[in-house]
Design an enzyme around this catalytic site. Sequence first.
Site, mmCIF file in Angstrom:
data_model
loop_
_atom_site.group_PDB
_atom_site.id
_atom_site.type_symbol
_atom_site.label_atom_id
_atom_site.label_comp_id
_atom_site.label_asym_id
_atom_site.label_seq_id
_atom_site.Cartn_x
_atom_site.Cartn_y
_atom_site.Cartn_z
ATOM 1 N N ASP A 165 2.963 6.118 -0.571
ATOM 2 C CA ASP A 165 2.616 5.666 0.781
ATOM 3 C C ASP A 165 1.182 6.096 1.063
ATOM 4 O OD1 ASP A 165 5.422 5.372 0.602
ATOM 5 O OD2 ASP A 165 5.646 5.607 2.774
ATOM 6 N N LYS A 233 3.146 -1.012 5.960
ATOM 7 C CA LYS A 233 3.833 0.012 6.758
ATOM 8 C C LYS A 233 3.061 0.241 8.050
ATOM 9 C CE LYS A 233 5.064 4.955 6.385
ATOM 10 N NZ LYS A 233 5.099 6.118 5.475
ATOM 11 N N LYS A 269 7.709 -1.790 6.316
ATOM 12 C CA LYS A 269 8.273 -0.483 6.665
ATOM 13 C C LYS A 269 7.749 -0.035 8.022
ATOM 14 C CE LYS A 269 8.492 4.397 5.215
ATOM 15 N NZ LYS A 269 8.159 5.384 4.168
#
Length: 338
Positions: A165, A233, A269
Amino acid sequence: MSTSPALAPSVDATARARDLLGVTRLSDSALTSWLHSLPGVDQVGCEARAASLGTRSIKTTSKAWAIDLAISMIDLTTLEGADTPGKVRGLCAKALTPDPTDPATPRPAAVCVYGDLAAVAKKALGSSGVNVAAVATAFPSGRALMPVKLADTEDAVQAGADEIDMVIDRGAFLSGDYLTVFREIAQVAQACVRPEGSRARLKVIMETGELVTYDNVRRASWLSMLAGADFIKTSTGKVSPAATLPVTLVMLEAVRDWRDATGEMVGVKPAGGIRTSKDAVKFLVAVSEVAGDDWLDPYWFRFGASSLLNDLLLQRQKLATGAYSGADYVTDDSPSLY
């Protein structure tokens, strides 16, 4: 739930971008022209649609299915400065056995930790199928030189992270330096490749709370996908507002339209501030209505969360028994925006 596809090999992001943009040389001006040609987001319409989706009623059978699906989509997260190996092992134990009284309870998709604790999580999770996600690239600020960001990523991958991430350089993005953002994402994607050729999936965190406008969220989504993101995300969980339904709706539209344009699926996400089963169900409704049911799979949609799992477990237990359990039914995880 669909079977997860094989992970696509890494691509030459620059060459692909030139093809998609129809240019011989990728430049800031070419990226600016392309990104600013995207349709603008109707703020009022977006927020009204999100509000409407949030009112959908989910009945008992569908609710039980949605709760189990939401549990399977969680990246169970601890990203605190005081994290310890023991805390990470405890979180992994919870991921492996979310409800000790009910072995049929689904497991979360991943455990998300700082990169220096990825090896601890990998050892604790073993071959369970629960992935290790590690934050990288000077999370959460992203303020570091590129060699540091790449080393951060490579260390996490070598430690066993299945997913990375990363955070984008919001300063570069907001100043219109799209080429710098593109290159950083593309280089981090290459750093996710292991020596034997396998690779970690890359989630690109846009920190939508700092992007200010929905138009910027749309542009950052397309730029991230163009540069090689496997997931887009919303947030680090360290900035408020974090994940909101309207922002996620914009991102879901982006991945839907990206597949229409390229044939490639990219995951979404939302992370930060999603704490209740009711909230999670609203997001699942949006996934189905906006992107489509193909995204109703933990391979393509995740919740970045810590406290959400507890509420889902309590709601699941209530559906099974007709009564709420006491506060000691679930573990008390550390509080955070997640």
